[in-house]
Scaffold this motif. Structure first.
Motif, PDB file in Angstrom:
ATOM      1  N   LYS A 314      -9.437  -4.012 -14.681  1.00 44.91           N
ATOM      2  CA  LYS A 314      -8.945  -4.343 -16.392  1.00 44.91           C
ATOM      3  C   LYS A 314      -9.815  -5.471 -16.673  1.00 44.91           C
ATOM      4  O   LYS A 314      -9.611  -6.619 -15.780  1.00 44.91           O
ATOM      5  N   TYR A 315     -10.087  -6.049 -17.658  1.00 43.90           N
ATOM      6  CA  TYR A 315     -10.824  -7.267 -17.833  1.00 43.90           C
ATOM      7  C   TYR A 315     -10.224  -8.396 -18.366  1.00 43.90           C
ATOM      8  O   TYR A 315      -8.738  -8.420 -18.383  1.00 43.90           O
ATOM      9  N   LEU A 316     -10.363  -9.097 -17.374  1.00 43.84           N
ATOM     10  CA  LEU A 316      -9.525 -10.378 -16.761  1.00 43.84           C
ATOM     11  C   LEU A 316      -8.282 -10.905 -16.548  1.00 43.84           C
ATOM     12  O   LEU A 316      -7.314 -11.491 -17.127  1.00 43.84           O
ATOM     13  N   MET A 317      -8.140  -9.609 -15.763  1.00 42.19           N
ATOM     14  CA  MET A 317      -6.882  -9.289 -14.422  1.00 42.19           C
ATOM     15  C   MET A 317      -7.213 -10.766 -14.295  1.00 42.19           C
ATOM     16  O   MET A 317      -5.713 -10.869 -14.509  1.00 42.19           O
ATOM     17  N   ASN A 318      -8.114 -11.252 -13.748  1.00 41.20           N
ATOM     18  CA  ASN A 318      -7.723 -12.373 -12.928  1.00 41.20           C
ATOM     19  C   ASN A 318      -6.742 -14.042 -13.752  1.00 41.20           C
ATOM     20  O   ASN A 318      -6.400 -14.643 -13.292  1.00 41.20           O
ATOM     21  N   ARG A 319      -7.164 -13.835 -15.232  1.00 42.84           N
ATOM     22  CA  ARG A 319      -6.375 -14.131 -15.591  1.00 42.84           C
ATOM     23  C   ARG A 319      -4.813 -13.907 -16.379  1.00 42.84           C
ATOM     24  O   ARG A 319      -4.301 -14.181 -17.319  1.00 42.84           O
ATOM     25  N   GLU A 320      -4.986 -13.038 -15.883  1.00 37.11           N
ATOM     26  CA  GLU A 320      -2.989 -12.122 -16.127  1.00 37.11           C
ATOM     27  C   GLU A 320      -2.564 -13.150 -15.403  1.00 37.11           C
ATOM     28  O   GLU A 320      -2.504 -12.419 -14.100  1.00 37.11           O
ATOM     29  N   VAL A 321      -1.253 -13.671 -15.660  1.00 35.70           N
ATOM     30  CA  VAL A 321      -0.217 -14.316 -14.788  1.00 35.70           C
ATOM     31  C   VAL A 321       0.822 -13.541 -14.073  1.00 35.70           C
ATOM     32  O   VAL A 321       1.523 -12.210 -15.319  1.00 35.70           O
ATOM     33  N   GLY A 322       0.846 -12.797 -13.234  1.00 39.67           N
ATOM     34  CA  GLY A 322       2.108 -11.820 -12.643  1.00 39.67           C
ATOM     35  C   GLY A 322       1.417 -10.804 -12.906  1.00 39.67           C
ATOM     36  O   GLY A 322       2.128  -9.558 -12.093  1.00 39.67           O
ATOM     37  N   PHE A 323       0.337 -10.714 -12.806  1.00 39.98           N
ATOM     38  CA  PHE A 323      -0.064  -9.217 -12.233  1.00 39.98           C
ATOM     39  C   PHE A 323       0.094  -8.435 -11.172  1.00 39.98           C
ATOM     40  O   PHE A 323       0.413  -7.204 -11.224  1.00 39.98           O
ATOM     41  N   THR A 324      -0.225  -8.609 -10.747  1.00 41.72           N
ATOM     42  CA  THR A 324       0.087  -8.883  -9.089  1.00 41.72           C
ATOM     43  C   THR A 324       1.261  -8.325  -8.631  1.00 41.72           C
ATOM     44  O   THR A 324       1.733  -7.185  -7.525  1.00 41.72           O
ATOM     45  N   ARG A 325       2.242  -9.361  -8.758  1.00 40.89           N
ATOM     46  CA  ARG A 325       3.217  -9.295  -8.296  1.00 40.89           C
ATOM     47  C   ARG A 325       3.960  -8.145  -9.197  1.00 40.89           C
ATOM     48  O   ARG A 325       5.347  -7.662  -8.482  1.00 40.89           O
ATOM     49  N   ARG A 326       4.182  -7.570 -10.767  1.00 42.83           N
ATOM     50  CA  ARG A 326       4.463  -6.149 -11.017  1.00 42.83           C
ATOM     51  C   ARG A 326       3.946  -5.378 -10.711  1.00 42.83           C
ATOM     52  O   ARG A 326       4.551  -4.022 -10.569  1.00 42.83           O
ATOM     53  N   LEU A 327       2.444  -5.468 -10.030  1.00 40.48           N
ATOM     54  CA  LEU A 327       2.220  -4.307  -9.498  1.00 40.48           C
ATOM     55  C   LEU A 327       2.821  -4.297  -8.051  1.00 40.48           C
ATOM     56  O   LEU A 327       3.658  -2.996  -7.532  1.00 40.48           O
ATOM     57  N   LEU A 328       3.587  -4.984  -7.796  1.00 38.49           N
ATOM     58  CA  LEU A 328       4.106  -4.769  -6.040  1.00 38.49           C
ATOM     59  C   LEU A 328       5.702  -4.222  -6.474  1.00 38.49           C
ATOM     60  O   LEU A 328       6.036  -3.798  -5.908  1.00 38.49           O
ATOM     61  N   GLN A 329       6.391  -4.964  -7.618  1.00 36.95           N
ATOM     62  CA  GLN A 329       7.704  -4.323  -7.759  1.00 36.95           C
ATOM     63  C   GLN A 329       6.981  -2.860  -8.196  1.00 36.95           C
ATOM     64  O   GLN A 329       8.665  -2.428  -8.310  1.00 36.95           O
ATOM     65  N   ILE A 330       6.267  -2.589  -9.314  1.00 32.76           N
ATOM     66  CA  ILE A 330       5.772  -0.985  -9.211  1.00 32.76           C
ATOM     67  C   ILE A 330       6.454  -0.100  -7.648  1.00 32.76           C
ATOM     68  O   ILE A 330       6.700   0.557  -7.193  1.00 32.76           O
ATOM     69  N   MET A 331       5.718  -0.593  -6.895  1.00 31.82           N
ATOM     70  CA  MET A 331       5.514  -0.665  -5.323  1.00 31.82           C
ATOM     71  C   MET A 331       7.540  -0.033  -4.771  1.00 31.82           C
ATOM     72  O   MET A 331       6.988   0.771  -4.281  1.00 31.82           O
ATOM     73  N   GLU A 332       7.470  -1.385  -4.264  1.00 33.20           N
ATOM     74  CA  GLU A 332       9.101  -1.376  -4.222  1.00 33.20           C
ATOM     75  C   GLU A 332       9.787  -0.336  -4.927  1.00 33.20           C
ATOM     76  O   GLU A 332      10.390  -0.058  -4.789  1.00 33.20           O
ATOM     77  N   ASP A 333      10.024  -0.278  -6.363  1.00 28.22           N
ATOM     78  CA  ASP A 333      10.468   0.558  -7.577  1.00 28.22           C
ATOM     79  C   ASP A 333      10.447   1.970  -7.111  1.00 28.22           C
ATOM     80  O   ASP A 333      11.520   2.612  -6.530  1.00 28.22           O
ATOM     81  N   HIS A 334       9.375   2.483  -6.241  1.00 32.42           N
ATOM     82  CA  HIS A 334       8.844   3.943  -5.700  1.00 32.42           C
ATOM     83  C   HIS A 334       9.375   3.659  -4.323  1.00 32.42           C
ATOM     84  O   HIS A 334       8.642   4.841  -3.356  1.00 32.42           O
ATOM     85  N   ASP A 335       8.935   3.179  -3.446  1.00 29.62           N
ATOM     86  CA  ASP A 335       9.656   2.601  -1.924  1.00 29.62           C
ATOM     87  C   ASP A 335       8.678   2.855  -1.112  1.00 29.62           C
ATOM     88  O   ASP A 335       8.769   4.118  -0.867  1.00 29.62           O
ATOM     89  N   LEU A 336       7.922   1.925  -1.669  1.00 27.85           N
ATOM     90  CA  LEU A 336       6.112   2.499  -1.452  1.00 27.85           C
ATOM     91  C   LEU A 336       6.362   0.911  -0.361  1.00 27.85           C
ATOM     92  O   LEU A 336       6.094  -0.139  -1.023  1.00 27.85           O
ATOM     93  N   SER A 337       4.989   0.834   0.593  1.00 31.24           N
ATOM     94  CA  SER A 337       4.695   0.296   1.495  1.00 31.24           C
ATOM     95  C   SER A 337       3.041   0.160   0.851  1.00 31.24           C
ATOM     96  O   SER A 337       2.640   1.494   1.543  1.00 31.24           O
ATOM     97  N   TYR A 338       2.382  -1.134   1.617  1.00 32.15           N
ATOM     98  CA  TYR A 338       0.786  -1.205   1.643  1.00 32.15           C
ATOM     99  C   TYR A 338       0.485  -1.898   2.669  1.00 32.15           C
ATOM    100  O   TYR A 338       1.300  -2.383   3.246  1.00 32.15           O
ATOM    101  N   GLU A 339      -0.932  -1.384   2.662  1.00 35.05           N
ATOM    102  CA  GLU A 339      -1.301  -2.160   3.615  1.00 35.05           C
ATOM    103  C   GLU A 339      -3.166  -3.453   3.898  1.00 35.05           C
ATOM    104  O   GLU A 339      -2.427  -3.479   4.361  1.00 35.05           O
ATOM    105  N   HIS A 340      -3.429  -2.702   2.617  1.00 33.17           N
ATOM    106  CA  HIS A 340      -4.334  -3.717   2.214  1.00 33.17           C
ATOM    107  C   HIS A 340      -4.731  -4.174   0.354  1.00 33.17           C
ATOM    108  O   HIS A 340      -4.080  -3.093   0.129  1.00 33.17           O
ATOM    109  N   ILE A 341      -4.513  -5.041   0.274  1.00 28.56           N
ATOM    110  CA  ILE A 341      -4.982  -5.303  -1.145  1.00 28.56           C
ATOM    111  C   ILE A 341      -6.013  -5.705  -1.705  1.00 28.56           C
ATOM    112  O   ILE A 341      -6.379  -7.853  -1.518  1.00 28.56           O
TER     113      ILE A 341
END
Length: 452
Positions: A314-341
């Motif tokens: 996504k263009y200018l992803m680095n300027r989008e506040v909360g992008f990673t937090r919302r991604l991790l919320q999606i992972m939690e909603d689907h009961d997924l754990s991650y290894e690396h980001i």
């Protein structure tokens, strides 16, 4: 005081039980033994725990169970006869199995109760044999010892108040034999730890009594710098830190379960890996700190299979506040754990274990949620990835680790899908395709360790 934990291979038959009895008898500082269920006696044999799981499967499916019960009792009967123990033990074992089957109606509770029997029966047997050969020993079930746990079946977590209860084991006037793998909830339910549960029990007990050493007896004398089934005659590790062992255990080293490090790590209790069949050898020692050799910045290399990466652009992803937090919320909603980001300014990758996506189009649902919530421009999915982890306390003091590794892979025509380095600087991850796994491991390993 030393706490000794004996794995399934150390307790698979009467001959092995005699060996561990001699081990306990040979050192008066070994005051507590934590035991596993009997493991395989040979290739093609069945572990007792697997037999107990099969008993549960048949019972819950309404299929016959008598043959399985006979086989389970038969495994212990062979040991009881060869060790010259009373047959009353076997009658007790069968009574416990039948009681569980008759009285526990909830499937998950029944599974935990049956799975615990392998360790529980073995602890009673070992205690009886120790007394027979003149060692004053007592069997103690985890509830009496003080191992109190949370109430989620097959996923027990120790309750902190257990440590105060377990501390009294220091004052026991006998050798105490405790079954590993399970504890009791406050409501009196048997609840098993996750995989590697006997290692976890041993570490908990060692911390509680502030042991001078926690000895983990298995069928190898050392932890090696790579999996011996993948690398011929790998370098043996004589000393390794908790941090290094944690990184390697997480990434596929099967000698010691990674969650079992946490209790002893907090008390700085050293762990010694020892071989039941060669107890005179002082094996790998796991410690809080060690001196590293500048010529050997890497202590071990592991290879773990079965990963999937999702790369979002996504263009200018680095300027989008909360992008990673919302991604991790999606992972939690689907009961997924991650290894690396790993991430860049306009892209972010998340690596997960592929088995989490099994069934019900779960991956497609996750992708749809990411596209809808994060409005990504594109998502690239890569399956069948292998993570190769390079570990060593000396890496943070050594220049050129990444370069040396990437050159080794490039010279062997291996494409790197992803690189990630932990903040601690003692590990580095390289993701490659499954088809290149063995070639990549060889290329990296022999770049750091002499082939001889």
């Amino acid at each position: 005081m030393k706490v000794a934990k004996f794995g399934g291979s150390s307790l698979c038959n009467a001959a092995q039980v005699k060996k561990i009895a001699d081990i306990m008898k040979s050192d008066s500082e070994r005051r507590i033994a934590v035991v596993s269920a009997p493991g395989k006696r040979s290739t093609g044999d069945t572990k007792v725990t697997d037999m107990l799981i099969a008993l549960h499967a048949n019972h819950t499916a309404g299929l016959p169970v008598e043959e399985i019960i006979t086989d389970i009792i038969g495994r212990f009967a062979a040991m009881v006869d060869e060790l010259g123990l009373e047959h009353q033990l076997l009658e007790n074992y069968e009574g416990i199995l039948r009681s569980h089957l008759a009285n526990i109606n909830e499937k998950k509770r029944l599974l935990d109760a049956l799975k615990s029997c392998g360790e529980d029966f073995n602890a009673q047997l070992v205690s009886a044999y120790l007394n027979k050969i003149g060692v004053d020993a007592t069997y103690m079930c985890p509830g009496d010892a003080g191992i109190m746990v949370t109430d989620e079946p097959s996923n027990a977590l120790l309750l902190p108040e257990s440590y105060a209860r377990l501390e009294k084991l220091k004052d026991a006037g006998q050798v105490v034999v405790i079954p590993g793998f399970f504890g009791y909830s406050k409501s009196g339910q048997i609840v098993t730890f996750p995989r590697g549960g006997s290692d976890i029990t041993g570490a908990i007990v060692a911390r509680a009594v502030n042991a001078s050493l926690y000895e983990n007896f298995t069928d190898v004398s050392f932890i090696y710098s790579a999996d011996p089934s993948r690398i011929r005659s790998p370098h043996k590790i004589e000393e390794i830190t908790y941090r290094e062992m944690r990184e390697l255990s997480y990434a596929g080293f099967g000698v010691f379960h990674d969650e079992a490090l946490e209790p002893v790590y907090k008390q700085n209790i050293p762990i010694m890996i020892r071989n039941t069949n060669a107890p005179e050898i002082e094996g790998t020692k796991i410690v809080a700190e060690r001196e590293y050799t500048p010529s050997m910045p890497v202590i071990g290399i592991s290879c773990d299979e079965g990963f999937t990466s999702l790369t979002m652009n996504k263009y200018l992803m680095n300027r989008e506040v909360g992008f990673t937090r919302r991604l991790l919320q999606i992972m939690e909603d689907h009961d997924l754990s991650y290894e690396h980001i790993p991430s860049g300014i306009d892209n972010l990758s998340i690596i997960l274990r592929s088995k989490q996506f099994e069934g019900n189009d779960k991956l497609a649902a996750v992708i749809a949620d990411i596209e809808d919530t994060l409005e990504t421009e594109s998502i690239h999915i890569e399956n069948d990835l292998v993570l190769i982890i390079i570990v060593g306390e000396g890496m943070k003091h050594h220049i050129g680790i990444a370069t040396k590794t990437t050159v080794a892979l490039s010279e062997n025509d291996i494409n790197i899908s992803m690189i990630n380095q932990g903040a601690s600087e003692i590990s580095m991850m390289f993701a490659v395709a499954q088809k290149d796994a063995q070639k990549a491991l060889h290329a990296i390993y022999y770049n750091y360790f002499d082939e001889s």
